[in-house]
Enzyme design. Structure first.
Site, short mmCIF file in Angstrom:
data_model
loop_
_atom_site.label_atom_id
_atom_site.label_comp_id
_atom_site.label_asym_id
_atom_site.label_seq_id
_atom_site.Cartn_x
_atom_site.Cartn_y
_atom_site.Cartn_z
N SER C 21 9.11 -57.37 -5.30
CA SER C 21 8.73 -55.96 -5.36
C SER C 21 7.38 -55.70 -4.68
O SER C 21 6.43 -56.46 -4.84
CB SER C 21 8.62 -55.55 -6.83
OG SER C 21 8.20 -54.21 -6.92
N LYS C 45 10.36 -51.58 -4.60
CA LYS C 45 8.98 -51.17 -4.84
C LYS C 45 8.69 -50.75 -6.28
O LYS C 45 9.55 -50.17 -6.94
CB LYS C 45 8.77 -49.96 -3.94
CG LYS C 45 7.38 -49.67 -3.54
CD LYS C 45 7.36 -48.43 -2.67
CE LYS C 45 7.59 -48.80 -1.21
NZ LYS C 45 7.43 -47.63 -0.32
N GLY C 46 7.49 -51.02 -6.76
CA GLY C 46 7.09 -50.60 -8.09
C GLY C 46 7.27 -49.10 -8.25
O GLY C 46 6.75 -48.32 -7.46
N ASN C 69 -4.31 -57.44 -2.17
CA ASN C 69 -3.92 -56.05 -1.97
C ASN C 69 -4.33 -55.25 -3.18
O ASN C 69 -4.44 -55.76 -4.29
CB ASN C 69 -2.41 -55.92 -1.72
CG ASN C 69 -1.62 -55.77 -3.01
OD1 ASN C 69 -1.55 -54.69 -3.59
ND2 ASN C 69 -1.06 -56.88 -3.49
N VAL C 71 -2.80 -51.89 -3.45
CA VAL C 71 -2.00 -50.72 -3.13
C VAL C 71 -2.02 -49.74 -4.29
O VAL C 71 -2.16 -48.53 -4.10
CB VAL C 71 -0.55 -51.14 -2.77
CG1 VAL C 71 0.35 -49.92 -2.67
CG2 VAL C 71 -0.54 -51.95 -1.48
N GLY C 72 -1.88 -50.28 -5.51
CA GLY C 72 -1.97 -49.41 -6.68
C GLY C 72 -0.73 -48.58 -6.90
O GLY C 72 -0.80 -47.41 -7.29
N LEU C 73 0.43 -49.22 -6.63
CA LEU C 73 1.71 -48.60 -7.00
C LEU C 73 1.96 -47.23 -6.37
O LEU C 73 2.49 -46.34 -7.03
CB LEU C 73 1.81 -48.49 -8.53
CG LEU C 73 1.85 -49.84 -9.26
CD1 LEU C 73 1.77 -49.62 -10.76
CD2 LEU C 73 3.12 -50.61 -8.92
N CYS C 130 0.64 -55.62 -13.14
CA CYS C 130 0.00 -55.12 -11.93
C CYS C 130 -1.51 -55.04 -12.12
O CYS C 130 -1.99 -54.32 -13.00
CB CYS C 130 0.51 -53.73 -11.55
SG CYS C 130 -0.29 -53.12 -10.05
C1 LIG Z 1 1.31 -55.55 -0.87
C2 LIG Z 1 1.89 -56.01 -2.17
C3 LIG Z 1 2.38 -55.07 -3.07
C4 LIG Z 1 2.92 -55.47 -4.29
N1 LIG Z 1 3.43 -54.54 -5.15
C5 LIG Z 1 4.01 -54.94 -6.32
C6 LIG Z 1 4.64 -54.01 -7.18
O1 LIG Z 1 4.70 -52.82 -6.91
N2 LIG Z 1 5.17 -54.48 -8.34
C7 LIG Z 1 5.15 -55.80 -8.67
O2 LIG Z 1 5.66 -56.18 -9.72
N3 LIG Z 1 4.60 -56.71 -7.86
C8 LIG Z 1 4.03 -56.32 -6.68
N4 LIG Z 1 3.48 -57.26 -5.86
C9 LIG Z 1 3.50 -58.67 -6.25
C10 LIG Z 1 4.69 -59.40 -5.62
O3 LIG Z 1 5.90 -58.85 -6.03
C11 LIG Z 1 4.63 -60.89 -6.00
O4 LIG Z 1 4.67 -60.99 -7.40
C12 LIG Z 1 3.37 -61.57 -5.50
O5 LIG Z 1 3.03 -61.09 -4.24
C13 LIG Z 1 3.51 -63.10 -5.45
O6 LIG Z 1 4.48 -63.53 -4.56
P1 LIG Z 1 4.15 -63.93 -3.01
O7 LIG Z 1 3.02 -64.90 -3.05
O8 LIG Z 1 5.43 -64.49 -2.47
O9 LIG Z 1 3.76 -62.67 -2.34
C14 LIG Z 1 2.93 -56.86 -4.63
C15 LIG Z 1 2.45 -57.79 -3.72
C16 LIG Z 1 1.93 -57.39 -2.49
C17 LIG Z 1 1.40 -58.42 -1.55
#
Ligand SMILES: Cc1cc2nc3c(=O)[nH]c(=O)nc-3n(C[C@H](O)[C@H](O)[C@H](O)COP(=O)(O)O)c2cc1C
Ligand SMILES: Cc1cc2nc3c(=O)[nH]c(=O)nc-3n(C[C@H](O)[C@H](O)[C@H](O)COP(=O)(O)OP(=O)(O)OC[C@H]3O[C@@H](n4cnc5c(N)ncnc54)[C@H](O)[C@@H]3O)c2cc1C
Ligand SMILES: Cc1cc2nc3c(=O)[nH]c(=O)nc-3n(C[C@H](O)[C@H](O)[C@H](O)COP(=O)(O)OP(=O)(O)OC[C@H]3O[C@@H](n4cnc5c(N)ncnc54)[C@H](O)[C@@H]3O)c2cc1C
Ligand SMILES: Cc1cc2nc3c(=O)[nH]c(=O)nc-3n(C[C@H](O)[C@H](O)[C@H](O)COP(=O)(O)O)c2cc1C
Ligand code: FES
Ligand code: FES
Lengths: 257, 303, 303, 257
Positions: C21, C45-46, C69, C71-73, C130
């Site tokens: 996500s 996406k969240g 990041n 982004v803040g949902l 988050c």
């Molecule tokens: C830009 C960005 C936005 C993210 N937005 C969310 C989100 O909306 N909801 C969520 O549960 N995790 C969010 N995550 C976390 C990812 O889903 C994941 O848990 C985290 O990045 C670890 O996995 P990775 O190392 O493969 O990226 C976000 C990560 C990134 C980099």
């Protein structure tokens, strides 16, 4: 020990997976005295996946040309990237590291056994023995003819025996199967190569009451005694393969049995 | 060079650049590479009351921009240190700080007492955060209660500068920092390694003999920096920051986030002379930014 | 291809490879690069009850082998999702799982209720981790009590597959996992990002508008893998593992450590086709090791 | 959008900090239609410090040679490593990304203002306007003469005005100080370069009620709309600079005032 930039003078593939890289200090410094069995720690600066330096044996030192040779087998990203360094570019090395093989005080029957890229330190060791006026013998093993490296360099230093697993060069089989081991009694054996090979060589030596030193390739982080990651369990306790080794007398090693 | 001086408890360090315990041996390992006397301090190897063989090989696994280790505090014990190592290093013209580790509260207390007598060891760093030993170690650093207990016990017997090294494997590191501050710690250092793990997919086995180990190196820098910032905002005692520092810019970031001094650990393995470059880089930074002393950077993040 | 099938609650995924996500938009962003229908699932996406603008620019900072990041949902809210986005993506031949985020317990409950009606959304992932929003978010995921509360509340209104996404910013993630399992979660996914920070030494300012942000990418892999292993050994429900996966070997390591399925996040930015390579790589691994199905790797670390 | 390996056909330093790299698809695929203002995401595979791809504008497309040009300024490790890629080696790109400059429907007085390496997309835009039969004018700014890049390429497409801060080429000062802006009324202005320059250009355009588009260089993680990291606060809310941009009409931007 020093950290120094070297210029790659030449970088030649010897076969499908090995390169011979010749380097010289970038600042034209004269190479210090170095000893067979010692190694260098190579910085891999052109990769996104390699963090630690990679330990590589000193394959040969050409005093006249002020060159050090590194013989490298591409097994993963680090060694692959080192082999991608073209002539003219820099390699940053920490050197010289580790102890070294024991050079005997007097002439005798000495056998240097290398398997695969484990032949690397044997060339330098052979040279030293040769310079002493001794006549070292070499027993080199590989999977196939193309895996036997630097053959003519070895032949220039003494008698060379080979084994290949497919029989394409020398006797067929593993180094420890070679007839030279059955037909001779050696005063000392030096070995470097894959663990199973070194175990077999060490057992042969022990059975024949022959002195023997083996050069180990433990995983290393620093290479100069600071991290305690490379330890080898020995009869003297946990020793660092990078400072107390990489060369160990087989009598100290616990993995032979 | 006065512009680089910083104070930690009763200590005055000639500069904020020190080397992290367990990555710098007793200093001598680096004598060929650098002038040890230029360092702000040397945090020597984790020392325990009794000798320890450490964990089995393999103890190391490379990871993206970092490494895992499970050395497990291999050392010859505090008596050996006092009798055989200390005499050889006490002549250094820099602070020797011993990292004290243990499995029981009693270990910490006895080990600290033994070190209190050493003239040239003006401080100890209490390691309540080692993830690589079965008993004690990190467990002391993951609750306020136990962190407070061990700090109090050692504080009672140790009257020189007492630094407590915090574990990052916690929900709220600022809480722990406050707990040890309340018990009289003169300073906190952070972070120790993160508990991590690596697997060899081909053999299906863990890469470390101990399954899990401690993660260090540049990979942890963003988390370590955040923790330093949180702790700096929570306590009044000086903070010693570390975690992935590999150059002067990293060191300055840790100082802006609130570190009075910094430690360099894993990167010494990559570049044994990195500490000297960091000292020079900080001086250069002060020059470029027209700053009189490092006190003008410590905690001066503009948020 | 049956050998790749895995089950999460009532879901059957055609393979264990899913996308994380917040890193994969609504899938459409990747339609040019890969065949979305080959994915095990897409975690979109969240999504929050009300629309959110997200945080100010800059929201991103590169770090060693990773990124932060904040982004803040940013999202248009659940109503917009249901009315405008869902119709466009419900035709995918893969599972669409919505990541539900919120600031209050009520937000989570209402948002989940709204999604329960959607035929082609067979599961939700409750994001209680988050680190980038001021209220709620991670706070729900850092204590057993609050994690249990929000899980219970959502479980009451949501009767399809409920996955709870855990925060790694805790002392004992296994405890939290047990707490949400006890409240009826069908699965736990981990890890979300680590709270981190980056500073620009030259400007003395934080690199993120929010000062701190969430760390992701290969740098966190060793810690994430350890947490997956700990949680796998603590709960009976299936674990969905993630954190820095960038190739098939990484995915297999997470499965050996106990992941029934895995998510790929940040690495999609580096290689938008990485998910396909991971699927192919897992098949290749099964072939090379003479394994009949992925069930022969899940949790099969040899310790 | 595609992820594709390109072969570096040539890589020439233009001055002390800029390289012009010409690439062609490694698989000999014909380049798709691309538009001025679009960019590529370059994978930096030869560095231990660079994790994310780096966004680089399409500087020019040479249809006949099936080549794309990238004009790169070495500002940090990523751009430095890209510039170290020798001819014959591969660069992995995601392309084409982003929206593009609006090509006017009819002839008019168009000014293309570029500062530093911000001139990169202007060459491609100038070419397109030129192909349409229009006569674009260029206003290029730099610190010094050596910072004005690809001058002859621009001159082949239309009238070129220059400013340099040290007066070594063209008028002395910033682009917005150039007399051409005082002496002319333009129908549309396009701009790309450092933020302060774009702000000045946008203010000039607004004051003169001239339409204007600016190409932004927000920090990007993905480059194709997946991460929401590159947002620009606009009158239409937070928009992605990588998909809704990088080209924005200045009327939408909030940073002009
Ligand atoms: C830009 C960005 C936005 C993210 N937005 C969310 C989100 O909306 N909801 C969520 O549960 N995790 C969010 N995550 C976390 C990812 O889903 C994941 O848990 C985290 O990045 C670890 O996995 P990775 O190392 O493969 O990226 C976000 C990560 C990134 C980099
Ligand atoms: C003292 C010493 C001298 C050495 N001399 C040479 C030499 O002259 N020429 C040469 O080609 N190689 C030599 N090696 C081995 C060489 O260091 C490793 O092959 C190299 O570190 C692997 O790095 P990589 O990134 O290519 O592979 P990785 O991707 O790191 O690993 C690939 C495979 O190699 C194994 N491996 C990784 N590091 C080591 C290591 N330090 N020792 C043994 N296996 C390892 C891994 O377990 C894995 O199976 C020596 C090692 C030591 C300790
Ligand atoms: C759509 C777009 C098109 C671009 N076109 C070109 C081009 O054609 N030629 C060219 O040389 N550059 C171009 N850039 C800028 C280029 O992407 C950055 O210079 C590059 O990413 C910096 O990477 P680095 O590793 O060299 O520097 P870093 O070490 O990452 O940073 C060095 C300095 O550059 C700044 N910087 C980092 N990333 C960016 C970024 N994305 N945008 C602006 N500044 C940044 C940093 O803040 C720092 O001050 C473009 C950027 C965007 C977003
Ligand atoms: C090989 C190794 C051994 C370590 N041993 C100790 C130790 O004995 N005591 C201790 O407090 N920390 C020890 N640490 C942790 C470091 O002192 C430091 O806290 C950590 O590595 C983070 O800093 P870095 O990223 O700069 O390495 C060790 C770290 C490594 C890599
Ligand atoms: S590799 Fe560090 S002590 Fe041997
Ligand atoms: S850079 Fe990822 S959405 Fe724009």
């Amino acid at each position: 020990m020093k950290v120094l930039d070297f210029i790659v003078r030449s970088n030649e593939p010897l076969n499908y997976q090995n390169n011979l890289i010749k380097v010289t200090p970038a600042d034209n410094d004269t190479l210090p005295d170095m000893f067979p069995g010692q190694f260098v720690q190579v910085l891999v600066s052109n990769s996104g996946n390699v963090f630690l330096r990679r330990p590589i044996s000193i394959n040969f030192v050409d005093k006249e040309k002020n060159e050090m040779w590194l013989l490298i087998q591409r097994v993963g990203e680090g060694t692959r990237k080192i082999c991608e360094t073209p002539a003219g570019q820099l390699l940053n090395l920490i050197f010289p590291l580790g102890n070294s093989f024991t050079i005997p005080k007097k002439e005798g029957k000495y056998l240097l056994v290398g398997g695969g890229v484990g032949t690397a330190p044997m060339l330098f060791l052979g040279k030293k023995l040769n310079e002493k006026g001794y006549s070292p013998e070499f027993l080199l093993g590989g999977r196939s003819q193309r895996d036997i490296l630097q053959l003519s360099d070895f032949e220039a230093l003494g008698t060379v025996y080979c084994t290949t697993e497919d029989g394409s060069l020398g006797e067929k089989g593993f180094v420890t199967d070679h007839s030279v081991l059955r037909n001779n009694v050696y005063d000392f054996i030096y070995t470097c190569g894959p663990k199973p090979m070194m175990v077999a060589v060490a057992r042969y030596a022990r059975t024949n009451k022959t002195g023997c030193e083996a050069s180990l390739e433990n995983l290393m982080a620093c290479g100069f005694g600071a991290c305690l990651c490379c330890i080898e369990k020995t009869t003297r306790g946990n020793l660092c393969a990078c400072t107390d080794g990489p060369v160990f007398n087989i009598n100290e090693l616990t993995w032979i049995d | 060079m006065d512009r680089l001086k910083v104070n930690i408890g009763e200590l005055e360090l000639q500069n904020p650049v020190t080397t992290a315990s367990g990555t710098f041996g007793y200093g001598v390992e680096y004598a060929d590479f650098i002038d040890l006397n230029r360092l702000g301090a040397i945090f020597v190897k984790g020392t325990t009351l009794e000798p320890r063989q450490g964990n089995d090989y393999p103890r190391m696994a490379e990871t993206p921009s970092g490494m895992l280790n499970s050395v497990g505090l291999q050392n010859k014990g505090v008596d050996y240190f006092v009798e055989h190592i200390y005499p050889g290093i006490k002549g250094y013209n820099t602070c020797i700080i011993v990292n004290v580790s243990g499995s029981t509260l009693d270990d910490y207390v006895k080990c600290s007492e033994r070190l209190a007598d050493l003239d040239k060891v003006p401080a100890i760093e209490l390691n309540i955060s080692c993830p690589n030993i079965k008993e004690g170690g990190m467990a002391f650093g993951t609750s306020c209660q136990s962190a407070a207990n061990v700090t109090r016990a050692v504080r009672n017997v140790y009257h020189k500068t007492l630094i407590v090294k915090l574990s990052p494997n916690v929900t709220d590191i600022a809480d722990i920092a406050r707990a040890v501050e309340d018990e009289g710690a003169d300073s906190v250092s952070l972070v120790n390694t993160f508990l991590g793990m690596a697997i060899d997919a081909e053999t299906r086995r863990p890469r470390l003999s101990t399954v899990t180990g401690g993660l260090s190196g540049p990979c942890i820098k963003p988390i370590a920096l955040r923790m330093v910032w949180q702790v700096y905002n929570a306590v009044k005692i000086p903070v010693i920051g570390m975690g992935g520092i590999s150059n002067a810019a990293d060191a300055i970031e840790f100082m802006l986030a609130g570190s009075t001094a910094i430690q360099i650990g894993t990167y010494n393995f990559i570049d044994p002379a990195v500490s000297m470059k960091v000292i020079d880089g900080i001086t250069d930074y002060l020059d470029r930014h027209n700053l009189k002393s490092v006190s003008e950077i410590i905690g001066k993040l503009e948020v």
